[in-house]
Design a protein around this motif. Structure first.
Motif, short mmCIF file in Angstrom:
data_model
loop_
_atom_site.label_atom_id
_atom_site.label_comp_id
_atom_site.label_asym_id
_atom_site.label_seq_id
_atom_site.Cartn_x
_atom_site.Cartn_y
_atom_site.Cartn_z
N GLY A 130 0.83 -1.19 0.00
CA GLY A 130 0.00 0.00 0.00
C GLY A 130 0.87 1.24 0.00
N PHE A 131 0.26 2.37 -0.35
CA PHE A 131 1.00 3.63 -0.34
C PHE A 131 0.05 4.78 -0.07
CE2 PHE A 131 -0.26 3.09 -4.76
CZ PHE A 131 -0.71 4.35 -5.12
N CYS A 132 0.64 5.86 0.42
CA CYS A 132 -0.09 7.09 0.71
C CYS A 132 0.60 8.23 -0.03
CB CYS A 132 -0.08 7.34 2.21
SG CYS A 132 -0.86 8.89 2.68
N VAL A 133 -0.16 9.06 -0.70
CA VAL A 133 0.40 10.17 -1.47
C VAL A 133 0.71 11.33 -0.52
CG1 VAL A 133 0.00 11.82 -3.33
CG2 VAL A 133 -0.83 9.46 -3.54
N THR A 134 1.96 11.79 -0.54
CA THR A 134 2.40 12.86 0.35
C THR A 134 2.64 14.19 -0.38
OG1 THR A 134 4.68 12.08 0.12
CG2 THR A 134 3.42 11.25 2.00
N SER A 135 2.53 14.18 -1.69
CA SER A 135 2.67 15.41 -2.48
C SER A 135 1.30 15.80 -3.03
CB SER A 135 3.66 15.18 -3.63
OG SER A 135 3.25 14.07 -4.41
#
Length: 189
Positions: A119-124
């Motif tokens: 999984g991933f989370c967008v930080t930009s």
């Protein structure tokens, strides 16, 4: 290319060689021979995916049981907080995770072998990811793990992510392990 190990066996951060000058840069993002010889990634890739999301979106944690996908992930635009979790109930590393910040600026890649949840989370503001997969996507075979499972305590850089309806309802680690055992994780291939 520089290869960095993570806390999970086989999960690697790869720093490709980037040739940059005033015109821009050139980078080889994959070579079967080099990745096999230098990183030990010998599985064939059969599918490439591109994902674009806005800030605050969290996708995952996903895994396929019968057709597990190894993934070579790279951010083409923006930045993400990327996570791999060992969800094999028979593994000594069950429930452990590796978390890595990836960005288009650092060019780093993350290799996640088959069998790990991802999984991933967008930080930009936005992020575009490219990932190569070692097996085909099979929606009927996809399982999920709750992103905020307290047994994992992943330090996501967000408290209230934007989730798909499906990702809102994934089980925690203990429940997922029970379900996977019922489905005979070991003999799933």
């Amino acid at each position: 290319m520089n290869i960095l190990e993570t806390p999970l066996p086989g999960v690697l951060v790869i720093e490709p060689r980037v040739i940059a000058d005033e015109r821009g840069y050139f980078m080889e993002t994959y070579s079967a021979r080099r990745y096999r010889d230098e990183a030990g990634i010998a599985l064939p890739f059969v599918q490439d995916n591109v994902s674009r999301s806005r800030q605050g979106v969290l996708r995952g944690l996903h895994v396929q049981r019968r057709h597990p996908q190894g993934k070579l992930i790279q951010v083409l635009e923006g930045s993400v907080f990327d996570v791999a979790v060992d969800v094999n109930p028979d593994s000594p590393d069950f429930g452990r995770y590796a978390a890595v910040a990836l960005s288009a600026a650092d060019h780093r890649q993350l290799w996640i072998p088959p069998g790990y949840a991802h999984g991933f989370c967008v930080t930009s503001h936005t992020a575009t990811l490219h990932y190569k997969c070692t097996d085909y996507y099979d929606p009927a075979d996809e399982w999920g793990l709750a992103w905020n499972c307290p047994d994992l305590a992943i330090p996501w850089p967000i408290d209230e992510p934007i989730l798909s309806e499906r990702d809102r309802h994934h089980p925690g680690l203990v429940d997922l392990a029970r379900r996977l055992r019922e489905q005979d994780w070991k003999n799933s291939g």
